[in-house]
Scaffold this motif. Sequence first.
Motif, mmCIF file in Angstrom:
data_model
loop_
_atom_site.group_PDB
_atom_site.id
_atom_site.type_symbol
_atom_site.label_atom_id
_atom_site.label_comp_id
_atom_site.label_asym_id
_atom_site.label_seq_id
_atom_site.Cartn_x
_atom_site.Cartn_y
_atom_site.Cartn_z
ATOM 1 N N ILE A 7 5.931 44.254 18.413
ATOM 2 C CA ILE A 7 5.702 43.917 19.825
ATOM 3 C C ILE A 7 5.154 42.510 19.976
ATOM 4 O O ILE A 7 4.668 42.128 21.043
ATOM 5 N N SER A 8 5.223 41.724 18.914
ATOM 6 C CA SER A 8 4.634 40.387 18.953
ATOM 7 C C SER A 8 5.319 39.475 19.955
ATOM 8 O O SER A 8 4.707 38.540 20.483
ATOM 9 N N ASN A 9 6.608 39.739 20.230
ATOM 10 C CA ASN A 9 7.348 38.881 21.166
ATOM 11 C C ASN A 9 8.136 39.732 22.161
ATOM 12 O O ASN A 9 9.366 39.746 22.156
ATOM 13 N N LEU A 10 7.404 40.457 23.003
ATOM 14 C CA LEU A 10 8.067 41.282 24.002
ATOM 15 C C LEU A 10 8.790 40.388 25.002
ATOM 16 O O LEU A 10 8.201 39.484 25.588
ATOM 17 N N ASP A 11 10.076 40.632 25.199
ATOM 18 C CA ASP A 11 10.863 39.795 26.107
ATOM 19 C C ASP A 11 11.311 40.555 27.338
ATOM 20 O O ASP A 11 12.235 40.144 28.030
ATOM 21 N N GLU A 19 10.151 54.424 21.370
ATOM 22 C CA GLU A 19 9.088 54.957 20.530
ATOM 23 C C GLU A 19 8.348 53.798 19.872
ATOM 24 O O GLU A 19 8.951 52.959 19.200
ATOM 25 N N PHE A 20 7.032 53.768 20.117
ATOM 26 C CA PHE A 20 6.186 52.726 19.544
ATOM 27 C C PHE A 20 5.323 53.369 18.454
ATOM 28 O O PHE A 20 4.563 54.295 18.733
ATOM 29 N N ARG A 21 5.440 52.884 17.233
ATOM 30 C CA ARG A 21 4.724 53.476 16.112
ATOM 31 C C ARG A 21 3.596 52.565 15.640
ATOM 32 O O ARG A 21 3.828 51.451 15.185
ATOM 33 N N GLU A 41 2.785 56.474 19.329
ATOM 34 C CA GLU A 41 2.205 57.171 18.195
ATOM 35 C C GLU A 41 1.175 56.274 17.508
ATOM 36 O O GLU A 41 1.513 55.209 16.993
ATOM 37 N N ASP A 42 -0.083 56.719 17.538
ATOM 38 C CA ASP A 42 -1.180 55.954 16.926
ATOM 39 C C ASP A 42 -1.256 54.535 17.487
ATOM 40 O O ASP A 42 -1.424 53.553 16.738
ATOM 41 N N CYS A 43 -1.138 54.403 18.783
ATOM 42 C CA CYS A 43 -1.142 53.080 19.419
ATOM 43 C C CYS A 43 -2.490 52.761 20.058
ATOM 44 O O CYS A 43 -3.237 53.654 20.460
ATOM 45 N N SER A 44 -2.774 51.462 20.155
ATOM 46 C CA SER A 44 -4.022 51.004 20.748
ATOM 47 C C SER A 44 -3.738 49.981 21.843
ATOM 48 O O SER A 44 -2.934 49.059 21.658
ATOM 49 N N PHE A 45 -4.419 50.172 22.988
ATOM 50 C CA PHE A 45 -4.335 49.250 24.124
ATOM 51 C C PHE A 45 -5.712 48.654 24.404
ATOM 52 O O PHE A 45 -6.008 48.257 25.524
ATOM 53 N N ARG A 46 -6.534 48.579 23.426
ATOM 54 C CA ARG A 46 -7.923 48.152 23.595
ATOM 55 C C ARG A 46 -7.990 46.765 24.241
ATOM 56 O O ARG A 46 -7.353 45.809 23.799
ATOM 57 N N SER A 47 -8.752 46.686 25.338
ATOM 58 C CA SER A 47 -8.993 45.432 26.080
ATOM 59 C C SER A 47 -7.717 44.810 26.646
ATOM 60 O O SER A 47 -7.706 43.629 27.006
ATOM 61 N N ALA A 48 -6.636 45.586 26.745
ATOM 62 C CA ALA A 48 -5.398 45.052 27.323
ATOM 63 C C ALA A 48 -5.518 44.920 28.836
ATOM 64 O O ALA A 48 -6.264 45.646 29.489
ATOM 65 N N LEU A 49 -4.775 43.977 29.397
ATOM 66 C CA LEU A 49 -4.692 43.809 30.843
ATOM 67 C C LEU A 49 -3.496 44.620 31.328
ATOM 68 O O LEU A 49 -2.338 44.279 31.039
#
Length: 213
Positions: A7-11, A19-21, A41-49
């Motif tokens: 997901i480093s370069n979501l366009d 599915e996001f792993r 699955e095992d994803c983190s959105f910590r401090s996301a806007l």
Amino acid sequence: MEIIEDISNLDRTDFISCEFRAQRFDGMDLSQFRFEGCVFEDCSFRSALMEECTFLTCRAIKADFSYARLSDAHFQACNLSLANWTGADVSSAKFHDCKLTGADFKDTRALGIDFNGSLLSSAFLREMNFRKCHLDGIDFTEADLAGCDFRDATFDNCRLQNAHLATARFEGADLRAADLGVLTFSTATCFKGAIISKNQATELLHGLGVLVL
């Protein structure tokens, strides 16, 4: 289902049946993003806007949303059981028909949050402000509601069985259409100042051993 492992370069901002792993969205700007039928699955959105983002029929069990900014976000028919919302801003967020069993909302900013139709059994919701809210179809069974403000709120088809209600406030709350479980003198004191039905009052008297004729 499309599997996304980077997901480093979501366009794009619209994802359907993805599915996001073990992806870390930490600190990313996902404002107004839309996810439909996705699995995290095992994803983190910590401090996301994540203001005004949309999740439809998604599964994000045990996801970490701690300290994320989720004001005006919309979650519809999602499974968010055991998700961590510690310190998040969920002001005016909508959780409709969602499964939030065991979810942790410790220290969240939650003014105007809407949980209608959702399962919140065993969730941690301490000191949330539900004053004057219309609460419809919410299952609070065994939830930690200590210190919550339910003053002047209306409960329709809600369940409060075995919920932890220490220091919660119910003055002016309408509980006539709520399932309060077995009412005893000790549990009834938690609802001081609330409006209950004649049937609920009769159940309370039965719990005290008083025969009503």
